[in-house]
Design a protein around this motif. Structure first.
Motif, PDB file in Angstrom:
ATOM      1  N   HIS A 120       0.812  -1.220   0.000  1.00 64.60           N
ATOM      2  CA  HIS A 120       0.000   0.000   0.000  1.00 64.60           C
ATOM      3  C   HIS A 120       0.839   1.261   0.000  1.00 64.60           C
ATOM      4  O   HIS A 120       0.305   2.353   0.162  1.00 64.60           O
ATOM      5  CB  HIS A 120      -0.939  -0.012   1.210  1.00 64.60           C
ATOM      6  N   HIS A 141       9.297   5.500   9.903  1.00 62.91           N
ATOM      7  CA  HIS A 141       7.958   5.587  10.467  1.00 62.91           C
ATOM      8  C   HIS A 141       7.965   4.831  11.788  1.00 62.91           C
ATOM      9  O   HIS A 141       8.935   4.164  12.147  1.00 62.91           O
ATOM     10  CB  HIS A 141       6.914   4.997   9.512  1.00 62.91           C
ATOM     11  N   ILE A 144       3.730   2.131  11.660  1.00 67.08           N
ATOM     12  CA  ILE A 144       2.558   2.323  10.807  1.00 67.08           C
ATOM     13  C   ILE A 144       2.928   3.324   9.724  1.00 67.08           C
ATOM     14  O   ILE A 144       3.379   4.425  10.026  1.00 67.08           O
ATOM     15  CB  ILE A 144       1.351   2.841  11.620  1.00 67.08           C
ATOM     16  N   PHE A 147      -0.096   8.122   6.599  1.00 68.61           N
ATOM     17  CA  PHE A 147      -1.181   8.145   5.619  1.00 68.61           C
ATOM     18  C   PHE A 147      -0.765   8.850   4.337  1.00 68.61           C
ATOM     19  O   PHE A 147      -1.157   8.439   3.243  1.00 68.61           O
ATOM     20  CB  PHE A 147      -2.404   8.833   6.231  1.00 68.61           C
ATOM     21  N   THR A 150       0.659   6.531   1.688  1.00 72.30           N
ATOM     22  CA  THR A 150      -0.124   5.383   1.240  1.00 72.30           C
ATOM     23  C   THR A 150      -0.858   5.703  -0.059  1.00 72.30           C
ATOM     24  O   THR A 150      -1.097   6.871  -0.392  1.00 72.30           O
ATOM     25  CB  THR A 150      -1.155   4.978   2.311  1.00 72.30           C
ATOM     26  N   SER A 153      -4.212   7.744   0.187  1.00 73.13           N
ATOM     27  CA  SER A 153      -4.219   9.203   0.328  1.00 73.13           C
ATOM     28  C   SER A 153      -4.428   9.917  -1.003  1.00 73.13           C
ATOM     29  O   SER A 153      -4.871  11.064  -1.029  1.00 73.13           O
ATOM     30  CB  SER A 153      -2.911   9.675   0.972  1.00 73.13           C
ATOM     31  N   GLY A 212      -5.422  11.851   8.081  1.00 71.77           N
ATOM     32  CA  GLY A 212      -4.193  11.096   8.282  1.00 71.77           C
ATOM     33  C   GLY A 212      -4.084  10.464   9.651  1.00 71.77           C
ATOM     34  O   GLY A 212      -3.082   9.800   9.938  1.00 71.77           O
ATOM     35  N   THR A 214      -5.371   7.891  12.894  1.00 72.91           N
ATOM     36  CA  THR A 214      -5.502   6.434  12.949  1.00 72.91           C
ATOM     37  C   THR A 214      -6.802   6.064  13.645  1.00 72.91           C
ATOM     38  O   THR A 214      -7.073   6.539  14.748  1.00 72.91           O
ATOM     39  CB  THR A 214      -4.316   5.807  13.695  1.00 72.91           C
ATOM     40  N   TYR A 240      -8.331   8.293   6.627  1.00 72.12           N
ATOM     41  CA  TYR A 240      -7.559   7.926   7.815  1.00 72.12           C
ATOM     42  C   TYR A 240      -6.762   6.653   7.550  1.00 72.12           C
ATOM     43  O   TYR A 240      -7.024   5.919   6.594  1.00 72.12           O
ATOM     44  CB  TYR A 240      -8.485   7.668   9.018  1.00 72.12           C
ATOM     45  N   ASN A 241      -5.796   6.394   8.436  1.00 74.75           N
ATOM     46  CA  ASN A 241      -5.191   5.069   8.533  1.00 74.75           C
ATOM     47  C   ASN A 241      -6.181   4.185   9.275  1.00 74.75           C
ATOM     48  O   ASN A 241      -6.384   4.331  10.487  1.00 74.75           O
ATOM     49  CB  ASN A 241      -3.862   5.138   9.289  1.00 74.75           C
ATOM     50  N   ARG A 299      -4.568  -5.118   7.110  1.00 74.40           N
ATOM     51  CA  ARG A 299      -5.084  -4.260   8.167  1.00 74.40           C
ATOM     52  C   ARG A 299      -6.461  -4.723   8.664  1.00 74.40           C
ATOM     53  O   ARG A 299      -7.143  -3.994   9.368  1.00 74.40           O
ATOM     54  CB  ARG A 299      -5.168  -2.813   7.683  1.00 74.40           C
TER      55      ARG A 299
END
Length: 354
Positions: A120, A141, A144, A147, A150, A153, A212, A214, A240-241, A299
């Motif tokens: 991702h 990071h 995680i 965002f 990814t 986004s 962005g 979680t 969001y994540n 996820r």
């Protein structure tokens, strides 16, 4: 006669001085001289000039005893001789040039060329080349992926730029934008997302997390094939994540009892694994509504108890902004609040529509 008397006086004075030297004085003098010789030898060893042998063909500017910085360690790392045949005798490997012994059988080189990016990741190509992989595999990071890095986004903007309407051939009534153009698609997504935020956060008079953030959302296993749920998860995962906890019903884990037979236990594990994979695949049953590019399958976790859901949230390397559990699981909120998490109970499928 005067000279004879003077000489006799000097001799008598010398005999008197010699008679004053004791054995301890002589021994101390010898020790002092020996210590001075040792110190002098050490100082000479440390400060002696070093003569470096310059190999043939090093150039006319090479001076004996002084290495030439212009020609030292200038060979690029990727062009270095792996066999060391071109290195002069007595050459020592430095930080910029590692010997071939450090990469036994080429293991380090192989691993570096086959470093895999998360699927991702925004820069993850379909078939990762070694150069691209090394360029972005050093992304820092906290466990995680941020965002902004990814594919989710930029998914809406990418689809809008192609003027693609994902609901045209959809089997579900729910869509990822609707409308006849890119502007109406983005506008509808924003409106639906605002309705979700209003039902999710406005009732408790709290501000939704910034883009962005979680979120961890729990959904019942009976709703995983719902198109409305897929639409809601798409809107959340593209902002969001998002992490999903599938809550198995009481009747879903009847075959998960203990068994002393090891062979039977292995067979049950294989069957259970296939069943879990089947549950996860239901989220992508209609790719026009929810796709793995927006919500990666890794996820999504299938859980069987409140303790497992609490353990999953606590195992995340970074605390989520909010944990949304299913209704009638007050114990989940109690346990997570005890550990300092923000938790609430909601029926996710009711966040959109009447």
């Amino acid at each position: 006669s005067h000279q004879i008397l003077l000489q006799q006086a000097i001799l008598s004075e010398a005999r008197g001085m010699a008679s004053n030297w004791t054995d301890d004085d002589i021994e101390g003098l010898v020790k002092t001289l020996g210590f001075a010789v040792i110190v002098g030898g050490i100082v000479y060893y440390l400060t002696r000039p070093v003569h470096i042998q310059i190999p043939a063909g090093a150039g006319a500017g090479a001076v004996q005893g002084r290495p030439q910085p212009a020609t030292r360690n200038r060979q690029p790392r990727n062009q270095a001789d792996p066999t060391g045949a071109g290195a002069p005798a007595g050459f020592r490997a430095t930080r910029n040039q590692r010997s071939s012994d450090d990469d036994e059988d080429g293991i380090q080189t192989f691993l570096k060329q086959h470093t895999r990016l998360p699927p991702h990741h925004i820069h993850a190509p379909i078939e990762s080349s070694p150069d691209v992989t090394r360029a972005v595999s050093n992304h820092h990071h906290d466990g995680i992926l941020p965002f902004r890095s990814t594919k989710a986004s930029v998914f809406e903007s990418k689809v809008a730029s192609r003027s693609h309407n994902p609901a045209e051939n959809s089997k579900c009534d729910e869509s990822n934008g609707g409308g006849n153009g890119a502007d109406s698609q983005i506008l509808n997504n924003r409106k639906d997302r605002a309705r979700i935020f209003a039902k999710l956060f406005a009732t408790q008079q709290i501000n939704p997390p910034s883009r962005g953030g979680t979120l961890v959302v729990a959904v019942p296993s009976s709703d995983v094939s719902s198109c409305k749920l897929h639409r809601i998860l798409f809107l959340l995962a593209s902002y969001y994540n998002l992490f999903i906890m599938v809550v198995l019903d009481d009747g879903d884990d009847e075959n998960c009892g203990e068994d002393d037979n090891e062979k039977k236990h292995v067979e049950n594990y294989e069957l259970e694994k296939k069943r879990m994979e089947g549950i996860v695949s239901l989220f992508y049953e209609n790719e026009d509504v929810l796709m793995e590019e927006v919500l990666p399958s890794h996820r999504i976790v299938v859980t069987q108890s409140i303790a497992s859901r609490v353990a999953f949230v606590r195992a995340l390397p970074k605390s989520p902004d909010y944990v949304i559990g299913v209704d009638e699981e007050e114990e989940l909120v109690v346990q997570l609040t005890k550990f300092g998490y923000n938790a609430m109970l909601r029926t996710v499928t009711n966040l959109l529509g009447s």
